[in-house]
Write a protein that holds these residues in place. Structure first.
Motif, PDB file in Angstrom:
ATOM      1  N   SER A  27       0.868  -1.349   0.039  1.00 36.41           N
ATOM      2  CA  SER A  27      -0.011  -0.001  -0.151  1.00 36.41           C
ATOM      3  C   SER A  27       0.816   1.231   0.091  1.00 36.41           C
ATOM      4  O   SER A  27       0.172   2.593   0.110  1.00 36.41           O
ATOM      5  CB  SER A  27      -1.036   0.008   1.223  1.00 36.41           C
ATOM      6  OG  SER A  27      -0.180   0.050   2.305  1.00 36.41           O
ATOM      7  N   ALA A  28       2.209   1.160   0.167  1.00 39.35           N
ATOM      8  CA  ALA A  28       2.997   2.305   0.013  1.00 39.35           C
ATOM      9  C   ALA A  28       2.700   3.539  -0.844  1.00 39.35           C
ATOM     10  O   ALA A  28       2.445   4.768  -0.630  1.00 39.35           O
ATOM     11  CB  ALA A  28       4.708   2.023   0.228  1.00 39.35           C
ATOM     12  N   ASP A  87      -1.961  -3.631 -16.356  1.00 34.20           N
ATOM     13  CA  ASP A  87      -3.590  -2.737 -16.423  1.00 34.20           C
ATOM     14  C   ASP A  87      -4.299  -3.968 -17.555  1.00 34.20           C
ATOM     15  O   ASP A  87      -4.680  -3.308 -18.557  1.00 34.20           O
ATOM     16  CB  ASP A  87      -3.259  -1.495 -17.021  1.00 34.20           C
ATOM     17  CG  ASP A  87      -4.388  -0.806 -17.274  1.00 34.20           C
ATOM     18  OD1 ASP A  87      -5.278  -0.840 -16.290  1.00 34.20           O
ATOM     19  OD2 ASP A  87      -4.509   0.223 -17.911  1.00 34.20           O
ATOM     20  N   CYS A  88      -4.264  -5.072 -17.153  1.00 37.66           N
ATOM     21  CA  CYS A  88      -5.009  -6.010 -18.029  1.00 37.66           C
ATOM     22  C   CYS A  88      -6.464  -6.171 -17.890  1.00 37.66           C
ATOM     23  O   CYS A  88      -6.909  -7.272 -17.448  1.00 37.66           O
ATOM     24  CB  CYS A  88      -4.273  -7.239 -17.843  1.00 37.66           C
ATOM     25  SG  CYS A  88      -4.771  -8.640 -19.031  1.00 37.66           S
ATOM     26  N   VAL A 144      -1.450 -12.572 -10.206  1.00 37.46           N
ATOM     27  CA  VAL A 144      -2.867 -12.316 -10.081  1.00 37.46           C
ATOM     28  C   VAL A 144      -3.492 -10.767 -10.260  1.00 37.46           C
ATOM     29  O   VAL A 144      -4.563 -10.770 -11.068  1.00 37.46           O
ATOM     30  CB  VAL A 144      -3.424 -12.460  -8.497  1.00 37.46           C
ATOM     31  CG1 VAL A 144      -2.735 -11.678  -7.710  1.00 37.46           C
ATOM     32  CG2 VAL A 144      -4.727 -12.576  -8.523  1.00 37.46           C
ATOM     33  N   GLN A 145      -2.446  -9.822 -10.437  1.00 38.63           N
ATOM     34  CA  GLN A 145      -2.974  -8.616 -11.155  1.00 38.63           C
ATOM     35  C   GLN A 145      -3.276  -8.698 -12.390  1.00 38.63           C
ATOM     36  O   GLN A 145      -4.229  -7.809 -12.689  1.00 38.63           O
ATOM     37  CB  GLN A 145      -1.623  -7.607 -10.619  1.00 38.63           C
ATOM     38  CG  GLN A 145      -1.691  -6.233 -11.640  1.00 38.63           C
ATOM     39  CD  GLN A 145      -2.824  -5.292 -10.864  1.00 38.63           C
ATOM     40  OE1 GLN A 145      -3.429  -5.599  -9.620  1.00 38.63           O
ATOM     41  NE2 GLN A 145      -3.135  -4.369 -11.442  1.00 38.63           N
ATOM     42  N   ASP A 146      -2.673  -9.615 -13.192  1.00 38.38           N
ATOM     43  CA  ASP A 146      -2.964  -9.535 -14.585  1.00 38.38           C
ATOM     44  C   ASP A 146      -4.125 -10.414 -14.790  1.00 38.38           C
ATOM     45  O   ASP A 146      -4.678 -10.500 -16.016  1.00 38.38           O
ATOM     46  CB  ASP A 146      -2.145 -10.029 -15.560  1.00 38.38           C
ATOM     47  CG  ASP A 146      -0.968  -9.035 -15.653  1.00 38.38           C
ATOM     48  OD1 ASP A 146      -1.260  -7.610 -15.651  1.00 38.38           O
ATOM     49  OD2 ASP A 146       0.204  -9.251 -16.354  1.00 38.38           O
ATOM     50  N   LEU A 147      -4.836 -10.920 -13.590  1.00 40.49           N
ATOM     51  CA  LEU A 147      -6.358 -11.972 -14.098  1.00 40.49           C
ATOM     52  C   LEU A 147      -7.385 -11.165 -13.382  1.00 40.49           C
ATOM     53  O   LEU A 147      -8.429 -11.167 -14.114  1.00 40.49           O
ATOM     54  CB  LEU A 147      -6.034 -13.158 -13.143  1.00 40.49           C
ATOM     55  CG  LEU A 147      -5.300 -14.161 -14.069  1.00 40.49           C
ATOM     56  CD1 LEU A 147      -3.893 -13.883 -14.058  1.00 40.49           C
ATOM     57  CD2 LEU A 147      -5.459 -15.739 -13.222  1.00 40.49           C
ATOM     58  N   TRP A 148      -7.346 -10.326 -12.278  1.00 40.78           N
ATOM     59  CA  TRP A 148      -8.479  -9.876 -11.588  1.00 40.78           C
ATOM     60  C   TRP A 148      -9.342  -8.895 -12.459  1.00 40.78           C
ATOM     61  O   TRP A 148     -10.727  -8.916 -12.226  1.00 40.78           O
ATOM     62  CB  TRP A 148      -8.310  -9.630 -10.160  1.00 40.78           C
ATOM     63  CG  TRP A 148      -7.749  -8.163 -10.198  1.00 40.78           C
ATOM     64  CD1 TRP A 148      -6.382  -7.900  -9.884  1.00 40.78           C
ATOM     65  CD2 TRP A 148      -8.389  -6.890 -10.135  1.00 40.78           C
ATOM     66  NE1 TRP A 148      -6.086  -6.471  -9.772  1.00 40.78           N
ATOM     67  CE2 TRP A 148      -7.377  -5.830  -9.822  1.00 40.78           C
ATOM     68  CE3 TRP A 148      -9.656  -6.684 -10.095  1.00 40.78           C
ATOM     69  CZ2 TRP A 148      -7.426  -4.572  -9.839  1.00 40.78           C
ATOM     70  CZ3 TRP A 148     -10.018  -5.086 -10.177  1.00 40.78           C
ATOM     71  CH2 TRP A 148      -8.952  -4.217  -9.902  1.00 40.78           C
ATOM     72  N   ARG A 155      -7.988  -4.577  -6.037  1.00 35.08           N
ATOM     73  CA  ARG A 155      -9.084  -3.623  -6.365  1.00 35.08           C
ATOM     74  C   ARG A 155      -8.960  -2.494  -5.492  1.00 35.08           C
ATOM     75  O   ARG A 155      -9.062  -1.443  -5.815  1.00 35.08           O
ATOM     76  CB  ARG A 155     -10.270  -4.610  -6.114  1.00 35.08           C
ATOM     77  CG  ARG A 155     -11.339  -3.696  -6.916  1.00 35.08           C
ATOM     78  CD  ARG A 155     -12.797  -4.615  -6.522  1.00 35.08           C
ATOM     79  NE  ARG A 155     -12.765  -6.029  -6.800  1.00 35.08           N
ATOM     80  CZ  ARG A 155     -12.826  -6.532  -7.861  1.00 35.08           C
ATOM     81  NH1 ARG A 155     -13.272  -6.083  -8.955  1.00 35.08           N
ATOM     82  NH2 ARG A 155     -13.017  -7.843  -7.785  1.00 35.08           N
ATOM     83  N   THR A 156      -8.720  -2.634  -4.190  1.00 35.24           N
ATOM     84  CA  THR A 156      -8.803  -1.514  -3.334  1.00 35.24           C
ATOM     85  C   THR A 156      -7.608  -0.446  -3.720  1.00 35.24           C
ATOM     86  O   THR A 156      -7.901   0.771  -3.794  1.00 35.24           O
ATOM     87  CB  THR A 156      -8.527  -1.708  -1.956  1.00 35.24           C
ATOM     88  OG1 THR A 156      -9.650  -2.917  -1.466  1.00 35.24           O
ATOM     89  CG2 THR A 156      -8.640  -0.614  -0.859  1.00 35.24           C
ATOM     90  N   LEU A 157      -6.630  -0.845  -3.873  1.00 34.53           N
ATOM     91  CA  LEU A 157      -5.418  -0.099  -4.474  1.00 34.53           C
ATOM     92  C   LEU A 157      -5.837   0.811  -5.611  1.00 34.53           C
ATOM     93  O   LEU A 157      -5.457   1.936  -5.960  1.00 34.53           O
ATOM     94  CB  LEU A 157      -4.164  -1.013  -4.463  1.00 34.53           C
ATOM     95  CG  LEU A 157      -3.444  -1.396  -3.285  1.00 34.53           C
ATOM     96  CD1 LEU A 157      -2.230  -2.122  -3.626  1.00 34.53           C
ATOM     97  CD2 LEU A 157      -3.308  -0.309  -2.158  1.00 34.53           C
ATOM     98  N   ARG A 158      -6.426  -0.030  -6.500  1.00 43.04           N
ATOM     99  CA  ARG A 158      -6.758   0.706  -7.806  1.00 43.04           C
ATOM    100  C   ARG A 158      -7.872   1.807  -7.657  1.00 43.04           C
ATOM    101  O   ARG A 158      -7.762   2.654  -8.294  1.00 43.04           O
ATOM    102  CB  ARG A 158      -7.284  -0.521  -8.846  1.00 43.04           C
ATOM    103  CG  ARG A 158      -7.393   0.057 -10.203  1.00 43.04           C
ATOM    104  CD  ARG A 158      -7.841  -1.029 -11.204  1.00 43.04           C
ATOM    105  NE  ARG A 158      -7.884  -0.585 -12.722  1.00 43.04           N
ATOM    106  CZ  ARG A 158      -7.077  -0.323 -13.444  1.00 43.04           C
ATOM    107  NH1 ARG A 158      -5.830  -0.354 -13.394  1.00 43.04           N
ATOM    108  NH2 ARG A 158      -7.488  -0.011 -14.797  1.00 43.04           N
TER     109      ARG A 158
END
Length: 359
Positions: free
Chosen positions: A182-183, A235-236, A262-266, A305-308
């Motif tokens: 989260s930094a 940014d998939c 997992v960032q590229d899947l969710w 998702r929260t970070l985005r």
């Protein structure tokens, strides 16, 4: 041909001088002569143009008939970060992962670099600098949005992502962002609090919800333990996957980072929990045909998702002096926007307290 670089862009009018004439001159200086047909494509962060070229005079090395030129927003990425994006795309193409690599550029035959004011960077040179602009050029590669409700389409995209990650895990970015907690989002929250952009009545509730949500993010990341970080698309979402008769290909690696798989899947998941569960199963059926997936990373979907969500608001705020942004986000300065963001963050806090998706 006469190169006529425009003045360097500035914060309030970052693309004011990027006229069609300036775009064509920039490509002309880099050895790509347009025939006058130019179309601006949708992009908030950068400026992207489709340009038709004159036919090549060299039959042994024909140029593509239509190219896409991306002019990078000043101050966002360094030259080194842009070139890392280019090298990653080139590595994907070399491994036969369907991605659209940038073209190698050259100074136009009728120009001397010192007279034209153009500089080419990269090996081979894939980024040009002319006046205040930095830009790259790639062949146009069309397609349509993928049908994400189709399990077979999701499996195909899953295989595609696994192949991308097999290339991505071979090295790490040295200059680009690392997505591991989260930094960065906390820094964005503090910047927003200090910016005076939020309506006073909305600031307290939104700020409190942000801090609580980011605390929950950190708990999930700490529970996971050390992450396997690699070069990923970053940014998939469906808009960055184009579908043709040959299957999917990726576009726009502008937000490529070091991060978990997992960032590229969710971002390809949508609907209620049951629907996302089924979509995730199809993606991973395809993904694990080529690469093992660490199921523990599924617990990071809601934190990511929260970070985005947090970073998206900060992104709009940082671009607010760009005239395109008030038009695109007319409610941003209203209390209702921030009330909606606060509600969404509370929902994310609840989602992060639930059991993660399984597949």
């Amino acid at each position: 041909m006469t190169a006529s670089p425009d003045p360097a862009p500035h914060a309030d009018q970052p693309y004011a001088g990027l006229t069609p004439h300036a775009v064509l001159d920039a490509l002309d200086a880099a050895g790509l002569r347009g025939d006058g047909r130019i179309l601006q494509l949708n992009s908030y962060e950068n400026r992207v143009f489709q340009v038709h070229l004159e036919e090549s005079l060299d039959p042994l090395a024909p140029l593509p008939g239509v190219v896409v030129a991306k002019f990078y927003r000043a101050g966002r990425w360094s030259d080194a970060q842009i070139l890392e994006e280019h090298r990653f795309t080139q590595a994907l193409a070399a491994a036969e992962v369907p991605a659209v690599p940038p073209l190698a550029l050259r100074v136009a035959d009728d120009l001397r670099p010192e007279a034209a004011g153009i500089a080419l960077l990269g090996d081979p040179p894939t980024m040009a600098k002319l006046g205040g602009w930095r830009y790259g050029v790639s062949p146009r590669c069309g397609g349509r949005s993928p049908e994400l409700e189709d399990p077979q389409t999701l499996e195909w995209i899953g295989r595609f992502l696994a192949r991308l990650h097999l290339v991505g895990q071979q090295a790490r970015f040295e200059h680009r962002v690392t997505l591991d907690g989260s930094a960065a989002a906390r820094a964005s929250v503090q910047w927003l609090v200090d910016s005076d952009l939020l309506p006073m009545g909305a600031l307290g509730g939104w700020h409190s919800a942000c801090l609580r949500a980011l605390d929950a993010v950190d708990v999930r990341f700490e529970r996971h333990g050390p992450l396997e970080l690699m070069r990923i698309h970053g940014d998939c979402h469906a808009g960055n996957v184009l579908w043709t008769s040959h299957g999917p290909h990726f576009v726009d690696l502008d937000d490529a980072v070091n991060g978990p798989a997992v960032q590229d899947l969710w971002m390809l998941l949508g609907g209620d929990r049951h629907e996302m569960q089924a979509q995730l199963g199809a993606l991973l059926d395809g993904y694990e045909t080529f690469r093992e997936f660490d199921r523990r990373e599924l617990a990071l979907i809601e934190p990511l998702r929260t970070l985005r969500i947090v970073q998206h608001s900060a992104w709009i705020a940082r671009r607010w002096n760009d005239p395109a942004f008030p038009i695109a986000f007319p409610n941003f300065e209203s209390p209702s926007y921030w009330a909606q963001q606060t509600t969404q963050l509370h929902e994310q806090i609840e989602a992060m307290a639930e059991e993660p998706l399984i597949a």
